[in-house]
Design an enzyme around this catalytic site. Structure first.
Site, PDB file in Angstrom:
ATOM      1  CG  HIS B 225      -2.030   0.949   1.240  1.00  0.00           C
ATOM      2  ND1 HIS B 225      -2.252   1.842   0.242  1.00  0.00           N
ATOM      3  CD2 HIS B 225      -2.979   1.201   2.171  1.00  0.00           C
ATOM      4  CE1 HIS B 225      -3.282   2.616   0.552  1.00  0.00           C
ATOM      5  NE2 HIS B 225      -3.739   2.250   1.713  1.00  0.00           N
ATOM      6  CG  HIS B 264      -3.435   2.714  -9.868  1.00  0.00           C
ATOM      7  ND1 HIS B 264      -4.766   2.539  -9.584  1.00  0.00           N
ATOM      8  CD2 HIS B 264      -2.928   3.474  -8.864  1.00  0.00           C
ATOM      9  CE1 HIS B 264      -5.053   3.173  -8.452  1.00  0.00           C
ATOM     10  NE2 HIS B 264      -3.962   3.754  -7.994  1.00  0.00           N
ATOM     11  CG  ASP B 321       3.231   5.128  -5.303  1.00  0.00           C
ATOM     12  OD1 ASP B 321       3.080   5.915  -4.346  1.00  0.00           O
ATOM     13  OD2 ASP B 321       2.474   4.167  -5.526  1.00  0.00           O
TER      14      ASP B 321
END
Lengths: 393, 393
Positions: B225, B264, B321
């Site tokens: 996560h 994702h 990210d």
């Protein structure tokens, strides 16, 4: 149950099977609670808490030597890092013990040299560290907030007796220690209840077990979950004497309220744990020379059940909290420690679920719990809202 | 989505809508992220983090005076109780900052005189206390573990600039502060991701918001996560120079591995946040005189996408990210603080979800999240196992 026999939208997932598990079976209609294949009645009568922990964690009953080694291993983990106590001493004495336990539990990481390394053996070690350490933390906070010295663990005593010793500073009599031990056995596991689901969910992100258990403590702290036997005790005190029960029930039922400790989301008969707790509560009342709490409970059960049936034309049953309240109270335990007691027992079940979530090969699922949600917020027209500058609002 | 178009059993509830929410819409196909009706692109360009917090908590954009009051209110809550610092100073300096944040966050309860009282106003107060206080805790731990003095908050600075000031002891230049602020805006909310689901779940038991947010931090700490941008940065360092990218990609793809930051669970196009972060990462690299990390990222994105398409015949996209790693790194932030940065932003979204879970009348649901589970454990025959005494095993 079929995947889609129940709606999943805005139902809190109530009754919807979302995963398979080998840990616990709750048969609500039959009133059966089963840990790893074994009926709770057998376990409560014959096994101690340490054996239950082994059963839950290692998926089978221990042999004699294994149980001895396991008990020894837990004893070695009773000592918590010194900064636990120094931390607790900085807290306001009226802080909720569940908040304290949620915060302090991850401090046990410091005793765990394998933290961060994966592998089921490391997590089993951490689970033992948590089971042993959370009892010490809870007892220590029970002392510190009452301005008493922290008591060192006594390794001549088993887990249950040692907890009472660390809390009260006196070695409990055998019967009290046994009842407390059985109380721990009864609270150890109950399938995907809210706090266990929290533990599994945190574990599913591959967070370590300390993060997961701390989160589960937070979940258990909620009034709808762990606090029920506290409210049972409050109710019993409010009623005060048997002759006031009829009046109390009438008032509750006519105002649409609930009788605390009656009714359960899953059981459609008396909770098997309540049936075990009731005689212990009775005897503990005798030992403590406080028979009133059991007597009140028993009378309230009979009258409450009858009144409910007369008014609602269906039956209602005792849940686990109904008699655990009077049992723990007669032991002299402060009511706001009831939820922490629940936690120091349930940590064994939580740990088993964390391990199943992270390591069980039988139920592979894609990584983490990540449900969807339907967006029902307003747009400001057919499309997104137009952001107006601050000066123009 | 219909309740039952997707299976719910052992799928981690992936993609199954379980609740309605007015907070956030993620349109994966279109690459749209929407907070309370507003596109993330507009918000990132025009609003600061405080305004986003107001929007998420109060369900609309603030007027000028309201924003000023809200900013003032957050500033008043930047001071944390003194025992936070004394606690942090007892911890081993190598303790994971996420563990530290999970433990220390509930200490903010001490500044909250309304704790235990229900009501949405009280919870909004607590939410502000958490948003302000978690930033102070994170910065303080960043100092203490490096044996530096804790820096008092500077109320001349906004939330983002003050955090960098408390962390580094220097007032950041305007551009860096602005980029950091935008980073907070981008991480503030993302619907029912794992940590938000944890927060909602704990809140559903009617635990207070501190318990819920602490649990969510635990959930975010998991490698699947919150830790993704740390692994992006590790990968960039491992690659080291642009000429080694081809080789790196070949090795990864041929061994069945993943390129960190690409792919994702929800978006089927570039994450809109990545598109905003990329130019900030580029410029920040220039400011810090470390252009390498952006350059590596950009080249890796192009080559990685092409290689993935050639090998797997489908496209892969940047997630949030991918460029936040190089952005935060060029700011001089230690990589193991990346997840805490995520947390001090996402707390605003978590808080909005806690409030929606506990107070929204639009989506009534029965009390708490309590899913079912199918018991697949062994019995020892047609019925339960027979408990054999310890001596007979």
């Amino acid at each position: 149950m079929d995947d889609c026999t129940l709606p999943v939208m805005n139902t809190g997932l109530r009754g919807v099977d979302i995963a398979s598990s080998k840990i616990c079976d709750v048969q609500g209609k039959k009133g059966k609670l089963i840990y790893r294949g074994f009926l709770i009645q057998d376990l409560a009568q014959k096994a101690n808490f340490e054996e239950i922990c082994f059963l839950l964690l290692y998926e089978r009953l221990p042999k004699k030597d294994e149980l001895k080694d396991f008990e020894q291993s837990l004893k070695q983990k009773r000592q918590v890092p010194e900064n636990v106590f120094s931390f607790l001493k900085t807290l306001p004495i009226d802080m909720n013990p569940m908040d304290v336990l949620q915060m302090a539990t991850p401090l046990l990481i410091q005793n765990d040299t394998n933290i961060g390394k994966s592998g089921v053996e490391n997590t089993l070690y951490s689970a033992e560290n948590l089971i042993a350490g959370m009892a010490t933390i809870t007892a220590a906070w029970g002392r510190i907030r009452n301005n008493k010295e922290v008591i060192e663990p006594n390794n001549d005593l088993n887990h249950a007796a040692n907890f009472l010793y660390m809390l009260n500073g006196e070695i409990p009599d055998d019967e009290t220690a046994h009842f407390f031990d059985t109380g721990l056995v009864l609270h150890a596991e109950h399938s995907f209840n809210a706090s266990t689901f929290t533990a599994r969910q945190v574990a599913s992100t591959r967070a370590h077990i300390y993060a997961a258990i701390s989160a589960a403590i937070g979940s258990l702290s909620g009034a709808l979950h762990g606090g029920a036997n506290v409210r049972v005790m409050k109710m019993l005190k409010e009623i005060g004497s048997v002759d006031k029960i009829d009046n109390y029930i009438n008032n509750i039922l006519s105002s649409g309220g609930l009788i605390m400790g009656l009714g359960h989301a899953v059981y459609q008969t008396d909770d098997p744990r309540a049936l075990i707790l009731a005689p212990m509560s009775k005897r503990m009342g005798q030992i403590a020379n406080q028979p009133i709490w059991y007597e009140l409970s028993r009378a309230l059960e009979k009258k409450g059940k009858a009144a409910f049936k007369a008014k609602k034309q269906r039956e209602i049953f005792c849940n686990v909290d109904f008699y655990s309240a009077s049992l723990f109270y007669a032991m002299g335990i402060e009511t706001d420690l009831f939820s922490p007691l629940f936690a120091i027992s349930r940590v064994s079940g939580w740990a088993a679920h964390v391990i199943e979530e992270q390591f069980a090969m039988a139920a592979p699922k894609p990584s983490l719990y990540r449900p969807g949600a339907e967006y029902v917020g307003d747009y400001c027209g057919p499309d997104e809202c137009v952001y107006t500058d601050l000066d123009e609002r």
